[in-house]
Design a protein around this motif. Structure first.
Motif, mmCIF file in Angstrom:
data_model
loop_
_atom_site.group_PDB
_atom_site.id
_atom_site.type_symbol
_atom_site.label_atom_id
_atom_site.label_comp_id
_atom_site.label_asym_id
_atom_site.label_seq_id
_atom_site.Cartn_x
_atom_site.Cartn_y
_atom_site.Cartn_z
ATOM 1 N N LEU A 16 1.830 -3.005 -11.137
ATOM 2 C CA LEU A 16 1.857 -3.948 -10.020
ATOM 3 C C LEU A 16 0.430 -4.204 -9.563
ATOM 4 O O LEU A 16 -0.422 -3.310 -9.649
ATOM 5 N N ARG A 17 0.185 -5.411 -9.069
ATOM 6 C CA ARG A 17 -1.146 -5.754 -8.530
ATOM 7 C C ARG A 17 -1.027 -6.146 -7.069
ATOM 8 O O ARG A 17 -0.078 -6.803 -6.660
ATOM 9 N N PHE A 18 -2.050 -5.748 -6.326
ATOM 10 C CA PHE A 18 -2.092 -6.025 -4.896
ATOM 11 C C PHE A 18 -3.510 -6.426 -4.509
ATOM 12 O O PHE A 18 -4.475 -5.866 -5.022
ATOM 13 N N VAL A 97 13.167 12.223 -11.795
ATOM 14 C CA VAL A 97 12.222 11.471 -12.617
ATOM 15 C C VAL A 97 10.829 11.648 -12.021
ATOM 16 O O VAL A 97 10.617 11.376 -10.843
ATOM 17 N N ARG A 98 9.912 12.111 -12.848
ATOM 18 C CA ARG A 98 8.529 12.307 -12.397
ATOM 19 C C ARG A 98 7.651 11.261 -13.056
ATOM 20 O O ARG A 98 7.803 10.963 -14.242
ATOM 21 N N PHE A 99 6.732 10.715 -12.274
ATOM 22 C CA PHE A 99 5.812 9.678 -12.746
ATOM 23 C C PHE A 99 4.368 10.117 -12.596
ATOM 24 O O PHE A 99 4.009 10.735 -11.585
ATOM 25 N N SER A 100 3.547 9.766 -13.561
ATOM 26 C CA SER A 100 2.102 9.804 -13.400
ATOM 27 C C SER A 100 1.715 8.433 -12.869
ATOM 28 O O SER A 100 2.186 7.409 -13.391
ATOM 29 N N VAL A 101 0.886 8.416 -11.841
ATOM 30 C CA VAL A 101 0.450 7.144 -11.267
ATOM 31 C C VAL A 101 -1.075 7.070 -11.290
ATOM 32 O O VAL A 101 -1.758 8.089 -11.192
ATOM 33 N N ALA A 102 -1.570 5.856 -11.438
ATOM 34 C CA ALA A 102 -3.009 5.611 -11.392
ATOM 35 C C ALA A 102 -3.246 4.236 -10.797
ATOM 36 O O ALA A 102 -2.478 3.299 -11.047
ATOM 37 N N ALA A 103 -4.292 4.146 -9.995
ATOM 38 C CA ALA A 103 -4.686 2.860 -9.417
ATOM 39 C C ALA A 103 -6.118 2.582 -9.846
ATOM 40 O O ALA A 103 -6.971 3.478 -9.818
ATOM 41 N N PRO A 108 -12.989 -9.076 -11.453
ATOM 42 C CA PRO A 108 -12.734 -10.493 -11.747
ATOM 43 C C PRO A 108 -13.461 -10.972 -13.007
ATOM 44 O O PRO A 108 -14.492 -10.425 -13.381
ATOM 45 N N ALA A 109 -12.888 -11.989 -13.611
ATOM 46 C CA ALA A 109 -13.498 -12.602 -14.791
ATOM 47 C C ALA A 109 -14.809 -13.260 -14.398
ATOM 48 O O ALA A 109 -14.969 -13.756 -13.283
ATOM 49 N N SER A 110 -15.766 -13.231 -15.334
ATOM 50 C CA SER A 110 -17.034 -13.929 -15.105
ATOM 51 C C SER A 110 -17.423 -14.642 -16.390
ATOM 52 O O SER A 110 -17.410 -14.037 -17.466
ATOM 53 N N LEU A 117 -10.083 -3.998 -16.026
ATOM 54 C CA LEU A 117 -9.842 -2.916 -15.093
ATOM 55 C C LEU A 117 -11.134 -2.135 -14.936
ATOM 56 O O LEU A 117 -11.796 -1.803 -15.912
ATOM 57 N N GLY A 118 -11.488 -1.863 -13.689
ATOM 58 C CA GLY A 118 -12.713 -1.145 -13.394
ATOM 59 C C GLY A 118 -12.452 0.306 -13.067
ATOM 60 O O GLY A 118 -11.607 0.951 -13.683
ATOM 61 N N LYS A 119 -13.150 0.790 -12.051
ATOM 62 C CA LYS A 119 -13.109 2.218 -11.732
ATOM 63 C C LYS A 119 -11.714 2.671 -11.295
ATOM 64 O O LYS A 119 -10.924 1.901 -10.753
ATOM 65 N N VAL A 120 -11.446 3.931 -11.577
ATOM 66 C CA VAL A 120 -10.194 4.556 -11.148
ATOM 67 C C VAL A 120 -10.301 4.834 -9.658
ATOM 68 O O VAL A 120 -11.244 5.485 -9.194
ATOM 69 N N LEU A 121 -9.351 4.329 -8.900
ATOM 70 C CA LEU A 121 -9.347 4.499 -7.446
ATOM 71 C C LEU A 121 -8.482 5.674 -7.009
ATOM 72 O O LEU A 121 -8.737 6.274 -5.966
ATOM 73 N N ALA A 122 -7.454 5.974 -7.791
ATOM 74 C CA ALA A 122 -6.553 7.071 -7.426
ATOM 75 C C ALA A 122 -5.768 7.514 -8.642
ATOM 76 O O ALA A 122 -5.501 6.723 -9.548
#
Length: 140
Positions: A16-18, A97-103, A108-110, A117-122
């Motif tokens: 999902l994107r936010f 049900v167990r999930f691994s999550v990453a944010a 943005p495109a240039s 995808l850039g740096k891992v936030l969480a």
């Protein structure tokens, strides 16, 4: 009620994107005083990804409830930043049900380059249990 593929192998994930708005900031949600993505909102987005991952395979009348969360918020995101949250099933035991999550930040495109995808936030882990919604609510 437990989700699995035809062979019984778990194959459940969602992305999902936010976009971070003023309402998503630590200042707005009461978890700090800075205008950056608040940890409670990031956690809610991670949980939303786990719900989205389970939804397609959910039996009629079933839902899932969160039972355990572990989340390391590793980087700040300003208002206007875009975050992609990925939830992938890592364990299945009956209705649990167990999930691994990453944010990760979305860069943005240039020019001719596509967005990346850039740096891992969480990173973290979220556990949900599949329940019959009507029976669950009747117990309250």
């Amino acid at each position: 009620m437990a989700p699995s593929d035809a062979a019984g192998t778990p194959t459940v994930e969602a992305r999902l994107r936010f976009e971070v708005t003023d309402d998503d900031t630590a200042e707005a949600v009461g978890s700090g005083s800075l205008p950056v993505l608040g940890t409670p909102r990031l956690l809610a987005w991670c949980e939303a990804a786990t719900v989205a991952a389970l939804e397609p395979g959910m039996a009629h009348g079933a839902t899932s409830v969160g039972t355990r969360v572990e989340l390391e918020h590793r980087g700040a995101t300003p208002v206007g930043g875009v975050v992609e949250v990925h939830a992938a099933q890592s364990y299945l035991d009956g209705r649990l049900v167990r999930f691994s999550v990453a944010a990760r930040e979305v860069v943005p495109a240039s020019g001719d380059d596509a967005e990346q995808l850039g740096k891992v936030l969480a990173t973290g882990e979220i556990t949900r249990v599949v329940v019959d919604a009507e029976r669950f609510m009747a117990r309250l």
